[in-house]
Scaffold this motif. Structure first.
Motif, PDB file in Angstrom:
ATOM      1  N   LEU A 144       0.798  -1.219   0.000  1.00  0.00           N
ATOM      2  CA  LEU A 144       0.000   0.000   0.000  1.00  0.00           C
ATOM      3  C   LEU A 144       0.833   1.273   0.000  1.00  0.00           C
ATOM      4  CD1 LEU A 144      -2.895  -0.925   2.461  1.00  0.00           C
ATOM      5  CD2 LEU A 144      -2.999  -0.734  -0.022  1.00  0.00           C
ATOM      6  N   ALA A 181      -9.325  -7.481 -16.647  1.00  0.00           N
ATOM      7  CA  ALA A 181      -8.174  -6.816 -16.052  1.00  0.00           C
ATOM      8  C   ALA A 181      -6.900  -7.078 -16.856  1.00  0.00           C
ATOM      9  CB  ALA A 181      -7.993  -7.277 -14.608  1.00  0.00           C
ATOM     10  N   PHE A 187      -5.169   0.851 -11.551  1.00  0.00           N
ATOM     11  CA  PHE A 187      -5.306   0.046 -10.334  1.00  0.00           C
ATOM     12  C   PHE A 187      -6.755   0.031  -9.858  1.00  0.00           C
ATOM     13  CE2 PHE A 187      -0.646   0.349  -9.595  1.00  0.00           C
ATOM     14  CZ  PHE A 187      -0.423  -0.990  -9.319  1.00  0.00           C
ATOM     15  N   ALA A 188      -7.416   1.157  -9.942  1.00  0.00           N
ATOM     16  CA  ALA A 188      -8.815   1.226  -9.508  1.00  0.00           C
ATOM     17  C   ALA A 188      -9.689   0.303 -10.355  1.00  0.00           C
ATOM     18  CB  ALA A 188      -9.319   2.663  -9.589  1.00  0.00           C
ATOM     19  N   THR A 207      -8.699  -2.457 -11.891  1.00  0.00           N
ATOM     20  CA  THR A 207      -8.383  -3.827 -11.496  1.00  0.00           C
ATOM     21  C   THR A 207      -9.039  -4.183 -10.168  1.00  0.00           C
ATOM     22  OG1 THR A 207      -6.252  -3.644 -12.634  1.00  0.00           O
ATOM     23  CG2 THR A 207      -6.513  -5.451 -11.070  1.00  0.00           C
ATOM     24  N   TRP A 208      -8.943  -3.279  -9.204  1.00  0.00           N
ATOM     25  CA  TRP A 208      -9.564  -3.537  -7.900  1.00  0.00           C
ATOM     26  C   TRP A 208     -11.080  -3.632  -8.012  1.00  0.00           C
ATOM     27  CZ3 TRP A 208      -6.325   0.576  -4.799  1.00  0.00           C
ATOM     28  CH2 TRP A 208      -5.030   0.074  -4.617  1.00  0.00           C
ATOM     29  N   CYS A 226     -12.690  -4.818 -10.545  1.00  0.00           N
ATOM     30  CA  CYS A 226     -12.974  -6.161 -11.069  1.00  0.00           C
ATOM     31  C   CYS A 226     -12.886  -7.202  -9.955  1.00  0.00           C
ATOM     32  CB  CYS A 226     -11.988  -6.501 -12.190  1.00  0.00           C
ATOM     33  SG  CYS A 226     -12.232  -5.561 -13.713  1.00  0.00           S
ATOM     34  N   MET A 227     -11.862  -7.092  -9.108  1.00  0.00           N
ATOM     35  CA  MET A 227     -11.731  -8.042  -8.000  1.00  0.00           C
ATOM     36  C   MET A 227     -12.896  -7.909  -7.019  1.00  0.00           C
ATOM     37  SD  MET A 227      -8.959  -9.629  -8.801  1.00  0.00           S
ATOM     38  CE  MET A 227      -9.432  -9.323 -10.514  1.00  0.00           C
ATOM     39  N   ALA A 228     -13.306  -6.671  -6.756  1.00  0.00           N
ATOM     40  CA  ALA A 228     -14.427  -6.450  -5.840  1.00  0.00           C
ATOM     41  C   ALA A 228     -15.720  -7.007  -6.415  1.00  0.00           C
ATOM     42  CB  ALA A 228     -14.576  -4.955  -5.548  1.00  0.00           C
ATOM     43  N   GLN A 236     -15.832 -10.749  -5.825  1.00  0.00           N
ATOM     44  CA  GLN A 236     -16.224 -11.068  -4.455  1.00  0.00           C
ATOM     45  C   GLN A 236     -17.713 -10.801  -4.229  1.00  0.00           C
ATOM     46  OE1 GLN A 236     -14.312 -12.523  -2.174  1.00  0.00           O
ATOM     47  NE2 GLN A 236     -12.605 -12.603  -3.624  1.00  0.00           N
TER      48      GLN A 236
END
Length: 262
Positions: free
Chosen positions: A20, A198, A238-239, A241-242, A244-246, A249
Motif C-alpha cells: 500500500l 483486467a 489500479f482502480a 483492477t480492484w 474487477c476483483m471487488a 467477491q
C-alpha cells in the motif's frame, strides 16, 4: 494461540504496508500537479484526453469480445471434458497452462512470422486482420484463468445428472449448455471474465508489436512523456483492477446468499 494470532496479524500488516505504501506515494504525487496544493488536475487532464478516451474505449470493447470468445471456447470444452472425456483432462489442463509458460512476446512474434503480408494469410496487412490476431492472442492469455474458473464451477454441480435430465426433456447440446450448464456456473464464468478484463486492459506486448492503439501502449507513452499524469493514469488502472476483483467477491457472496435462502 494469542501469540500466534499476534504474529499472523503482524505479518498481514507488514504485507499490507509493503503493497500500500507505494500506491499511497504514487497517489500523493499525482495530486501535486498544481504547486499551490493538492488537486485532481492530473486526473482531469488524463480523463479529458481524447487519446485516453479512444484507447480505453478500444481496450474495453476488445476485453468484452475476448470474454465472449473465451466463454464460447472454454465452457463447451470444459463441459465435454468433464462429461465425456475425463481422461483428456490432464492434457487440456496442460494446454491451458502454456500461456503462463510461453512469454507473450514469443506468441506475438509467431503471429507476425506466420501472418505477415508475404504469407498465405496476410492478417497483419489489414486493420480487421490485426484486430482478429490480437483478439485471439488475448483469448490465449486468458485461457489459464477462464478454464480454471469454469472447471471449478463444474466441479460443484452434478454434470451427468443435469445432462440426463435435460436430454430426457428433449434438449439438445446447445440448449443444455446455454440453459442448464451456463446458469449453474455463471459465478465462475464471471470470475474468469473479470480476470480477463483486467488482463486485457493493461496488456502491452501484443498491442505494441502489432501496432494497435490500446490502453497499454498509451500508458507506456504517457509514462515517457509526462510527469504527473502517468501516476494518475496508474491509479486509474489500479482502480479498474480492484473494481474487477471487488465485483468477483460481490457476485460470489451474492450467489452464496441466494443459494442459502433457497
Amino acid at each position: 494461540m494469542r501469540e500466534g494470532r499476534l504474529w499472523s496479524w503482524l505479518a498481514v500488516a507488514l504485507g499490507g504496508l509493503y503493497f500500500l505504501l507505494p500506491l499511497v506515494g504514487m497517489f500523493d504525487f499525482s495530486m501535486r500537479m498544481q504547486r499551490d496544493g493538492y488537486s485532481f488536475e492530473a486526473y482531469r487532464v488524463v480523463l479529458a484526453d481524447p487519446q485516453f478516451q479512444q484507447t480505453f474505449g478500444y481496450s474495453v470493447v476488445l476485453a468484452l469480445l475476448t470474454i465472449v470468445l473465451g466463454i464460447l471456447l472454454i465452457v463447451p470444452t470444459a463441459y465435454f471434458v468433464r462429461l465425456r472425456f475425463p481422461g483428456l483432462r490432464p492434457v487440456v489442463e496442460f494446454l491451458t497452462l502454456l500461456p503462463l509458460v510461453i512469454p507473450p512476446i514469443v506468441i506475438v512474434f509467431g503471429y507476425i512470422r506466420i501472418y505477415n503480408t508475404s504469407s498465405v494469410l496476410p492478417l497483419t496487412g489489414s486493420w480487421w486482420g490485426t484486430n482478429l490476431l490480437i483478439l485471439f492472442g488475448y483469448a490465449t492469455l486468458s485461457l489459464p484463468y477462464m478454464y480454471r474458473s469454469v472447471d471449478t464451477g463444474l466441479r460443484t454441480i452434478d454434470v451427468g445428472s443435469l445432462t440426463e435430465a435435460a436430454q430426457s426433456l428433449g434438449s439438445g447440446w446447445t440448449r443444455i449448455l446455454a440453459v442448464v450448464i451456463l446458469p449453474n456456473v455463471f459465478v465462475s464464468v464471471l470470475s474468469g471474465a473479470f480476470l480477463t478484463f483486467a488482463i486485457v486492459i493493461g496488456e502491452y506486448v501484443f498491442a505494441a508489436l502489432l501496432n494497435v492503439g490500446s490502453f497499454g501502449p498509451y500508458m507506456v507513452w504517457m509514462g515517457g512523456n509526462r510527469a504527473y499524469e502517468p501516476s494518475a493514469l496508474a491509479v486509474v488502472a489500479f482502480a479498474i483492477t480492484w473494481a474487477c476483483m471487488a465485483l468477483i467477491q460481490l457476485v460470489t457472496r451474492f450467489s452464496k446468499f441466494s443459494t442459502v435462502r433457497r
